[in-house]
Structures are given as C-alpha cells and as structure tokens.
Design a protein around this motif. Sequence first.
Motif, PDB file in Angstrom:
ATOM      1  N   GLN A 203       0.870  -1.179   0.000  1.00 32.88           N
ATOM      2  CA  GLN A 203       0.000   0.000   0.000  1.00 32.88           C
ATOM      3  C   GLN A 203       0.901   1.222   0.000  1.00 32.88           C
ATOM      4  OE1 GLN A 203      -2.561  -0.515   3.422  1.00 32.88           O
ATOM      5  NE2 GLN A 203      -0.983  -1.652   4.461  1.00 32.88           N
ATOM      6  N   PRO A 204       0.357   2.421  -0.037  1.00 30.82           N
ATOM      7  CA  PRO A 204       1.210   3.602  -0.164  1.00 30.82           C
ATOM      8  C   PRO A 204       2.271   3.767   0.920  1.00 30.82           C
ATOM      9  CG  PRO A 204      -1.038   4.180  -0.697  1.00 30.82           C
ATOM     10  CD  PRO A 204      -1.073   2.764  -0.182  1.00 30.82           C
ATOM     11  N   ASP A 205       2.052   3.215   2.100  1.00 31.29           N
ATOM     12  CA  ASP A 205       3.043   3.382   3.172  1.00 31.29           C
ATOM     13  C   ASP A 205       3.937   2.158   3.384  1.00 31.29           C
ATOM     14  OD1 ASP A 205       1.156   1.697   4.248  1.00 31.29           O
ATOM     15  OD2 ASP A 205       0.948   2.784   6.142  1.00 31.29           O
ATOM     16  N   THR A 206       3.873   1.168   2.504  1.00 34.28           N
ATOM     17  CA  THR A 206       4.718  -0.023   2.643  1.00 34.28           C
ATOM     18  C   THR A 206       6.186   0.370   2.504  1.00 34.28           C
ATOM     19  OG1 THR A 206       2.987  -1.487   1.821  1.00 34.28           O
ATOM     20  CG2 THR A 206       5.260  -2.289   1.660  1.00 34.28           C
ATOM     21  N   ASP A 207       6.992  -0.082   3.448  1.00 37.19           N
ATOM     22  CA  ASP A 207       8.426   0.201   3.469  1.00 37.19           C
ATOM     23  C   ASP A 207       9.162  -1.047   2.979  1.00 37.19           C
ATOM     24  OD1 ASP A 207      11.111   0.645   4.076  1.00 37.19           O
ATOM     25  OD2 ASP A 207      10.681   1.561   6.020  1.00 37.19           O
TER      26      ASP A 207
END
Length: 186
Positions: A63-67
């Motif tokens: 998702q957009p915040d996956t590191d």
Amino acid sequence: MAKLFFRYAAMNAGKSTALLQVAYNYEERGHRVRLFTAQVDDRYGRGQITSRLGPQREAELFQPDTDFLALFQTGGKVACILIDEAQFLQKNQVWALHELAHLHNVPVICYGLRTDFQGELFSGSASLLALADEMDEMKTICDCGRKATMNMRVDANNRKVTEGQQVEIGGNARYRSVCGRCFRQS
C-alpha cells in the motif's frame, strides 16, 4: 549486478502471467522469491496475482506506506522481488526498490501499466520510467489489429469515459486496450 526492471503494457498483455512464470522459474531452481501486489486491486480478491489464463498465486500486499527496505531487512534471503500492479507504487517506494537492486544486489522486476485511461502517467510508472535500469514493453493488440498502447475506460454502454478518478479498479467490463488511433477516435 542486480537491476530494477520495469515491464509495462496496456491492459490484457499478459503482465501477471509473465510475472507468475518468472516466479516459477526461480522457484523451480530452488530460489526464494517475494511477490507483491497492490492492496487497492481487489478484482480477484486481495493478495492474489491472477492471470486471465487461470493461474493464480498468493502475494504480499503493498500500500502507499509499505516500506520495502524494512520488509527486506526482516524477510530473510531472497533471490528476486516481483511486483504486480507496479503503477500503484509511490515514488519513494520505487527509490527503495532501486536501492534494493543496487545496494543489496536483489533483482526487482516490476510489472504494470504505463498510463491511465486519460493517457496520463501513474506516479509509480513515472518513477519506474525514470529509475529502471531496463524497460520492456509487452505487447497486446487493439480490436482493430494495431498494437494497443492505451487503456480506455468505458461505461456500461461501452462508451469511452473521459473524466473521473485516476484509479478505478476494473477488468474487461470497464477497460479496453486500444491503439492511439482508436483512443482518439472514440
């Protein structure tokens, strides 16, 4: 030396099929791969990479915040990272994948659309076009027989849609792969 790859095409070109084949090839030789797909894509159920030909496989969600760098640190040794629906990556995620390839020597192969239904680049695709070490255009054809390079959104009456949010998940009932000429003439 590992590289960051971007394999792009219009819809229905076989991107997911190709990704599943690459995963199979690595694993058949005893190598571990990590597969990711966008959480936003729920056409076949979340966390599934599915080919229209039938093969399907579970994948980790991004998702957009996956590191991705943090995931790599905790995930154990991996021979390759494969990403489906790469157009939904964020710019910083593409930079992280670039780092994984160049500083951690892990090949990263991303599959996705280049442009949306209005002919505009997706953020992830723009970053991949800028940073990928190798890019390959996968081919598919338009109804007219020319090479399809555009994704046309259609309504319930099969008429071209020209306005709306960039991301609207859908398959063949919502989108057509078309050539530039058919895209302009519709």
